[in-house]
Design an enzyme around this catalytic site. Structure first.
Site, PDB file in Angstrom:
ATOM      1  N   LYS A  58       0.851  -1.219  -0.010  1.00 39.60           N
ATOM      2  CA  LYS A  58       0.093  -0.116  -0.073  1.00 39.60           C
ATOM      3  C   LYS A  58       0.916   1.396   0.003  1.00 39.60           C
ATOM      4  O   LYS A  58       0.307   2.351   0.383  1.00 39.60           O
ATOM      5  CB  LYS A  58      -1.030  -0.044   0.939  1.00 39.60           C
ATOM      6  CG  LYS A  58      -1.769  -1.189   1.396  1.00 39.60           C
ATOM      7  CD  LYS A  58      -2.149  -1.905   0.198  1.00 39.60           C
ATOM      8  CE  LYS A  58      -3.237  -1.151  -0.494  1.00 39.60           C
ATOM      9  NZ  LYS A  58      -3.623  -2.358  -1.831  1.00 39.60           N
ATOM     10  N   SER A  59       2.078   1.368  -0.573  1.00 37.75           N
ATOM     11  CA  SER A  59       3.110   2.040  -0.442  1.00 37.75           C
ATOM     12  C   SER A  59       2.980   2.837  -2.067  1.00 37.75           C
ATOM     13  O   SER A  59       4.097   4.014  -1.907  1.00 37.75           O
ATOM     14  CB  SER A  59       4.317   1.922   0.120  1.00 37.75           C
ATOM     15  OG  SER A  59       4.019   1.425   1.304  1.00 37.75           O
ATOM     16  N   HIS A  72       6.972  -7.331  -2.354  1.00 39.25           N
ATOM     17  CA  HIS A  72       6.880  -6.788  -1.241  1.00 39.25           C
ATOM     18  C   HIS A  72       7.605  -7.773   0.239  1.00 39.25           C
ATOM     19  O   HIS A  72       7.662  -7.118   1.298  1.00 39.25           O
ATOM     20  CB  HIS A  72       5.268  -6.822  -0.444  1.00 39.25           C
ATOM     21  CG  HIS A  72       4.125  -6.341  -1.333  1.00 39.25           C
ATOM     22  ND1 HIS A  72       4.521  -4.900  -1.690  1.00 39.25           N
ATOM     23  CD2 HIS A  72       3.011  -6.574  -1.603  1.00 39.25           C
ATOM     24  CE1 HIS A  72       3.330  -4.342  -2.206  1.00 39.25           C
ATOM     25  NE2 HIS A  72       2.560  -5.545  -2.515  1.00 39.25           N
ATOM     26  N   SER A 105      -4.840   2.583   4.530  1.00 36.29           N
ATOM     27  CA  SER A 105      -5.074   1.702   3.257  1.00 36.29           C
ATOM     28  C   SER A 105      -5.100   0.424   3.276  1.00 36.29           C
ATOM     29  O   SER A 105      -5.915  -0.508   2.583  1.00 36.29           O
ATOM     30  CB  SER A 105      -3.887   2.338   2.051  1.00 36.29           C
ATOM     31  OG  SER A 105      -4.111   1.770   0.926  1.00 36.29           O
ATOM     32  N   SER A 157      -1.736   9.515 -13.431  1.00 39.57           N
ATOM     33  CA  SER A 157      -2.362  10.397 -12.331  1.00 39.57           C
ATOM     34  C   SER A 157      -3.408   9.370 -11.611  1.00 39.57           C
ATOM     35  O   SER A 157      -3.960   8.330 -12.264  1.00 39.57           O
ATOM     36  CB  SER A 157      -3.039  11.626 -12.816  1.00 39.57           C
ATOM     37  OG  SER A 157      -4.177  11.176 -13.635  1.00 39.57           O
ATOM     38  N   LYS A 194      -6.457   9.842 -11.137  1.00 37.96           N
ATOM     39  CA  LYS A 194      -7.651   9.833 -11.872  1.00 37.96           C
ATOM     40  C   LYS A 194      -7.760   9.011 -12.858  1.00 37.96           C
ATOM     41  O   LYS A 194      -8.642   8.435 -13.294  1.00 37.96           O
ATOM     42  CB  LYS A 194      -7.826  11.411 -12.034  1.00 37.96           C
ATOM     43  CG  LYS A 194      -9.456  11.489 -12.240  1.00 37.96           C
ATOM     44  CD  LYS A 194      -9.769  13.318 -12.469  1.00 37.96           C
ATOM     45  CE  LYS A 194     -10.491  13.649 -13.772  1.00 37.96           C
ATOM     46  NZ  LYS A 194      -9.859  14.278 -14.463  1.00 37.96           N
ATOM     47  N   MET A 230      -5.563   6.367 -13.562  1.00 34.56           N
ATOM     48  CA  MET A 230      -5.243   4.990 -13.081  1.00 34.56           C
ATOM     49  C   MET A 230      -6.474   4.251 -12.607  1.00 34.56           C
ATOM     50  O   MET A 230      -6.929   3.072 -12.772  1.00 34.56           O
ATOM     51  CB  MET A 230      -4.066   4.922 -12.347  1.00 34.56           C
ATOM     52  CG  MET A 230      -2.732   4.946 -13.179  1.00 34.56           C
ATOM     53  SD  MET A 230      -1.211   4.594 -12.020  1.00 34.56           S
ATOM     54  CE  MET A 230      -1.663   3.147 -11.515  1.00 34.56           C
ATOM     55  N   PHE A 266      -9.710  -0.844  -5.428  1.00 37.88           N
ATOM     56  CA  PHE A 266      -8.093  -0.955  -5.038  1.00 37.88           C
ATOM     57  C   PHE A 266      -7.427   0.663  -5.278  1.00 37.88           C
ATOM     58  O   PHE A 266      -6.759   0.979  -4.356  1.00 37.88           O
ATOM     59  CB  PHE A 266      -7.462  -1.864  -6.142  1.00 37.88           C
ATOM     60  CG  PHE A 266      -6.171  -1.775  -6.028  1.00 37.88           C
ATOM     61  CD1 PHE A 266      -5.545  -2.901  -5.352  1.00 37.88           C
ATOM     62  CD2 PHE A 266      -5.247  -0.818  -6.552  1.00 37.88           C
ATOM     63  CE1 PHE A 266      -4.177  -2.843  -4.923  1.00 37.88           C
ATOM     64  CE2 PHE A 266      -3.950  -1.010  -6.460  1.00 37.88           C
ATOM     65  CZ  PHE A 266      -3.358  -2.063  -5.809  1.00 37.88           C
ATOM     66  N   ARG A 307      -8.299   3.639  -4.229  1.00 35.42           N
ATOM     67  CA  ARG A 307      -9.564   3.969  -3.278  1.00 35.42           C
ATOM     68  C   ARG A 307      -9.142   5.626  -3.148  1.00 35.42           C
ATOM     69  O   ARG A 307     -10.250   6.234  -3.380  1.00 35.42           O
ATOM     70  CB  ARG A 307      -8.985   3.654  -1.713  1.00 35.42           C
ATOM     71  CG  ARG A 307     -10.162   3.557  -0.883  1.00 35.42           C
ATOM     72  CD  ARG A 307      -9.569   3.025   0.591  1.00 35.42           C
ATOM     73  NE  ARG A 307      -8.135   3.584   0.922  1.00 35.42           N
ATOM     74  CZ  ARG A 307      -8.523   4.590   1.984  1.00 35.42           C
ATOM     75  NH1 ARG A 307      -9.286   5.242   2.275  1.00 35.42           N
ATOM     76  NH2 ARG A 307      -7.196   5.189   2.248  1.00 35.42           N
TER      77      ARG A 307
HETATM   78  S1  PPS Z   1      -0.577  -3.066  -3.340  1.00 34.19           S
HETATM   79  O1  PPS Z   1      -1.597  -3.773  -3.041  1.00 34.19           O
HETATM   80  O2  PPS Z   1       0.213  -3.037  -2.044  1.00 34.19           O
HETATM   81  O3  PPS Z   1       0.669  -3.454  -4.362  1.00 34.19           O
HETATM   82  O4  PPS Z   1      -0.871  -1.481  -3.356  1.00 34.19           O
HETATM   83  P1  PPS Z   1      -0.023  -0.390  -3.641  1.00 34.19           P
HETATM   84  O5  PPS Z   1      -0.277  -0.140  -5.217  1.00 34.19           O
HETATM   85  O6  PPS Z   1       1.348  -0.382  -3.182  1.00 34.19           O
HETATM   86  O7  PPS Z   1      -0.680   0.841  -3.157  1.00 34.19           O
HETATM   87  C1  PPS Z   1      -2.203   1.180  -3.119  1.00 34.19           C
HETATM   88  C2  PPS Z   1      -2.461   2.681  -2.765  1.00 34.19           C
HETATM   89  O8  PPS Z   1      -1.758   3.572  -3.722  1.00 34.19           O
HETATM   90  C3  PPS Z   1      -2.633   4.377  -4.277  1.00 34.19           C
HETATM   91  N1  PPS Z   1      -2.460   4.749  -5.571  1.00 34.19           N
HETATM   92  C4  PPS Z   1      -2.133   5.747  -6.026  1.00 34.19           C
HETATM   93  N2  PPS Z   1      -2.030   7.226  -5.280  1.00 34.19           N
HETATM   94  C5  PPS Z   1      -1.900   8.154  -6.179  1.00 34.19           C
HETATM   95  N3  PPS Z   1      -1.564   8.186  -7.394  1.00 34.19           N
HETATM   96  C6  PPS Z   1      -1.629   7.077  -8.213  1.00 34.19           C
HETATM   97  N4  PPS Z   1      -1.481   6.888  -9.603  1.00 34.19           N
HETATM   98  C7  PPS Z   1      -1.967   5.783  -7.465  1.00 34.19           C
HETATM   99  N5  PPS Z   1      -2.307   4.353  -7.975  1.00 34.19           N
HETATM  100  C8  PPS Z   1      -2.516   3.797  -6.626  1.00 34.19           C
HETATM  101  C9  PPS Z   1      -4.040   3.522  -4.039  1.00 34.19           C
HETATM  102  O9  PPS Z   1      -5.042   4.443  -4.314  1.00 34.19           O
HETATM  103  C10 PPS Z   1      -3.848   3.207  -2.745  1.00 34.19           C
HETATM  104  O10 PPS Z   1      -3.773   4.076  -1.685  1.00 34.19           O
HETATM  105  P2  PPS Z   1      -5.146   4.602  -0.921  1.00 34.19           P
HETATM  106  O11 PPS Z   1      -4.665   5.404   0.343  1.00 34.19           O
HETATM  107  O12 PPS Z   1      -5.730   3.111  -0.318  1.00 34.19           O
HETATM  108  O13 PPS Z   1      -5.969   5.168  -1.771  1.00 34.19           O
END
Ligand code: PPS
Length: 295
Positions: free
Chosen positions: A48-49, A108, A138, A228, A230, A232, A255, A257
């Site tokens: 989730k990073s 991970h 997250s 971005s 939005k 993705m 996913f 979120r």
């Molecule tokens: S995983 O399942 O561990 O591989 O998830 P991971 O992709 O590492 O993390 C998911 C969180 O990243 C957010 N996310 C983004 N944030 C900003 N910009 C873009 N383009 C983007 N893509 C994915 C995603 O919404 C999850 O965070 P949260 O806080 O839950 O929204």
């Protein structure tokens, strides 16, 4: 009568002291013989990073900004997830068999469980770290929608488990610190989710330099725009909507979120925040890493 086995929400399985999703723990055996190629690039994160985000950016870079080519398959096929295993889906190792060089790989895993050949071959690593408070929020939502995890329980109990390192992949505190330490002896580009939010173009340029590639300015701008949150979120090849509902239920929580920094403020109570801060100070004492909790 046919016996239907319930494959969802198995308890975590400990490997070398690290709790893992049961299926992922089972995938580690075949991964032991993993052979790295010198031009592999490993994307490493605590869950989730920002893994999916940086994966999409890297695939776009590798495809020279050809957006059509980046629509060729879901992100988990374009960037195989080394330890992935789930009922009815190809494992990460199986996906790798059809992946041509130069490969982008996702993991991970903490260092104790990383296939040794990746370290021996000095494979380049892009590590993305995100502040612990946004990660745990997250992760809580992700535990609810991704049924390979055990039931998360209440938010309060999940927060306690996270602090104790009793969630899948174990301790966030150890993960971000040990990969940081590795960056002193191994080619690791250590990035922060918050920096990517603040100025994605600046961070993409760092990535380009690290992977030894260059792209015209207008293509970089396109990559910024197409990766971005939005964009993705509505891209089925990036948003995990192609995963069967039995594994990921986006009606429970998408996913993609919120994709922001500082969402933790809507979830942590004042008491939880104080307790978390005190525990954080202990766990990160002496660490040079500092995280931004808001932008
Ligand atoms: S995983 O399942 O561990 O591989 O998830 P991971 O992709 O590492 O993390 C998911 C969180 O990243 C957010 N996310 C983004 N944030 C900003 N910009 C873009 N383009 C983007 N893509 C994915 C995603 O919404 C999850 O965070 P949260 O806080 O839950 O929204």
């Amino acid at each position: 009568m046919e016996l239907v086995q319930d494959t969802s929400r198995p308890p975590l399985k400990y490997v070398k002291g690290i709790p893992l999703i049961k299926y992922f723990a089972e995938a580690l055996g075949p991964l032991e013989n993993f052979q790295a190629w010198p031009d592999d690039l490993l994307i490493s994160t605590y869950p989730k990073s920002g893994t999916t985000w940086v994966s999409e950016i890297l695939d776009m870079i590798y495809q020279g900004g050809d957006m059509k080519k980046c629509q060729r398959a879901p992100i988990f096929i374009r960037v195989p997830f080394l330890e992935f295993k789930a009922p009815g889906l190809p494992t990460g190792v199986e996906t790798l068999k059809d992946t041509p060089a130069p490969r982008l790989l996702k993991t991970h895993l903490p260092l104790a469980l990383i296939p040794q050949d990746l370290l021996d071959q000095k494979v380049k690593v892009i590590y993305v770290a995100r502040n612990a408070k946004d990660v745990v929020v997250s992760y809580y939502h992700f535990y609810q929608m991704a049924k390979v995890h055990p039931e998360p329980g209440t938010w309060d109990s999940f927060l306690e488990k996270f602090m104790a390192g009793e969630v899948s992949y174990g301790s966030w505190y150890q993960h971000v610190q040990e990969w940081w330490e590795l960056s002193h002896t191994h080619p690791v580009l250590y990035l922060f989710y918050e920096d990517m939010k603040e100025d994605p173009k600046r961070e993409i340029k760092k990535i380009l330099k690290f992977v030894g590639r260059s792209l015209p300015e207008d293509i970089i701008d396109q990559i910024v725009q197409r990766t971005s949150f939005k964009e993705m979120k509505k891209n089925p090849m990036a948003n995990y909507s192609t995963v069967p509902t039995e594994i990921m239920d986006h009606d429970i929580s998408a996913f993609m979120r919120k994709g922001i920094t500082g969402d933790w403020k809507t979830t942590f109570t004042v008491a939880q925040n104080e307790r978390f801060d005190a525990h954080y100070a202990e766990k990160m004492a002496g660490s040079k890493l500092s995280f931004r909790l808001q932008l």
